[in-house]
Design a protein around this motif. Sequence first.
Motif, short mmCIF file in Angstrom:
data_model
loop_
_atom_site.label_atom_id
_atom_site.label_comp_id
_atom_site.label_asym_id
_atom_site.label_seq_id
_atom_site.Cartn_x
_atom_site.Cartn_y
_atom_site.Cartn_z
N TRP A 26 0.85 -1.19 0.00
CA TRP A 26 0.00 0.00 0.00
C TRP A 26 0.88 1.23 0.00
CZ3 TRP A 26 -4.85 -0.81 -1.09
CH2 TRP A 26 -5.48 -2.00 -0.68
N CYS A 27 0.49 2.25 -0.74
CA CYS A 27 1.22 3.52 -0.79
C CYS A 27 0.25 4.66 -0.53
CB CYS A 27 1.87 3.71 -2.16
SG CYS A 27 2.99 2.39 -2.68
N VAL A 28 0.80 5.80 -0.14
CA VAL A 28 -0.05 6.97 0.14
C VAL A 28 0.54 8.19 -0.54
CG1 VAL A 28 1.15 7.48 2.30
CG2 VAL A 28 -1.16 8.33 1.95
N ASN A 31 1.07 13.05 1.78
CA ASN A 31 1.22 12.97 3.23
C ASN A 31 2.27 13.95 3.76
OD1 ASN A 31 0.42 12.02 5.73
ND2 ASN A 31 1.94 10.38 5.77
N PRO A 46 -5.51 11.52 2.96
CA PRO A 46 -4.51 10.72 2.25
C PRO A 46 -5.10 10.03 1.03
CG PRO A 46 -5.18 9.65 4.30
CD PRO A 46 -5.78 11.01 4.31
N PHE A 48 -4.72 6.79 -1.20
CA PHE A 48 -4.13 5.46 -1.16
C PHE A 48 -4.12 4.82 -2.55
CE2 PHE A 48 -5.84 5.87 3.24
CZ PHE A 48 -4.63 5.79 3.91
N SER A 50 -1.86 1.25 -4.69
CA SER A 50 -1.09 0.04 -4.39
C SER A 50 -0.12 -0.30 -5.50
CB SER A 50 -2.02 -1.15 -4.13
OG SER A 50 -2.75 -1.47 -5.29
N LEU A 175 -2.32 7.14 9.95
CA LEU A 175 -2.38 6.77 8.53
C LEU A 175 -2.89 5.33 8.37
CD1 LEU A 175 -1.58 7.78 5.65
CD2 LEU A 175 0.58 6.58 6.01
N ARG A 178 -6.61 5.13 9.08
CA ARG A 178 -7.42 5.55 7.94
C ARG A 178 -7.47 4.46 6.87
NH1 ARG A 178 -9.04 10.85 7.11
NH2 ARG A 178 -10.13 9.86 5.37
N LEU A 179 -6.33 3.83 6.61
CA LEU A 179 -6.29 2.76 5.62
C LEU A 179 -7.20 1.60 6.02
CD1 LEU A 179 -5.01 1.62 3.00
CD2 LEU A 179 -3.12 0.78 4.41
N ILE A 191 3.65 -0.97 3.80
CA ILE A 191 3.02 0.33 3.59
C ILE A 191 4.09 1.41 3.44
CG2 ILE A 191 1.49 2.09 4.54
CD1 ILE A 191 1.16 -1.40 5.87
N THR A 193 4.72 5.28 3.38
CA THR A 193 3.95 6.27 4.13
C THR A 193 4.00 7.69 3.55
OG1 THR A 193 5.81 6.67 5.64
CG2 THR A 193 4.21 4.95 6.26
#
Length: 226
Positions: A26-28, A31, A46, A48, A50, A175, A178-179, A191, A193
Amino acid sequence: MSRLVDWTAPALTVAGGDVFPARHVWCVGRNYAEHAREMNAEPGNPIFFSKPATALVNDETIDYPPDTSALHHEVELVVVLGRGGRRLGPEACLECIAGYAVGVDLTRRDVQSRAKQAGHPWEASKGFDQSAPLGAIVPAERWSPDAATPIELQVNGQVRQQACLGDMIWPVGALLSRLSETFSLQAGDVIFTGTPAGVGALEPGDHVTASIGNLPQLSFGISPEQ
């Protein structure tokens, strides 16, 4: 019952000799406020997205990817999960973390820009081969981030990105919480961040060095496309 396909999860290096089997990445986005602004976006909730777990690499050399002339670097704190759950609070999310590492989210920026302008999905700009270099993972009982921890990326010895983890809009626990409101977190999740300002282009022959506090440094070169 026999297995239809003989495949195992990518195994990531852990400081001390263990391995971490990666399940999902997972990437954001957005942020860090200054990075959001340099991408012509306002900080907010954020974003999100992937990458496939197979994008994760511990290699010393990364091939310059095809179909791009704008490969960009984005240094990030990465957390890996030893367990998960759904709709978890920030403190419960922190208890799920198995370890931390330095990562770089490589992006085909021109592919991303064209997709955004056309209103198309832009996962091809993020999820290509070798697009998620990762340093050695340090177990959570041996390292944890704080607001003063520096994060930095250099290209050929010149600083490109430099900030502190306290510049995150959404700290790690918040973070992940929230995910977990939208997706079930699982053991094996990786993840990224978010990245601070200063993202920029890489060329074949460049050498990248990324660091976050005293985590094991991430270092790799860019070679011509193979």
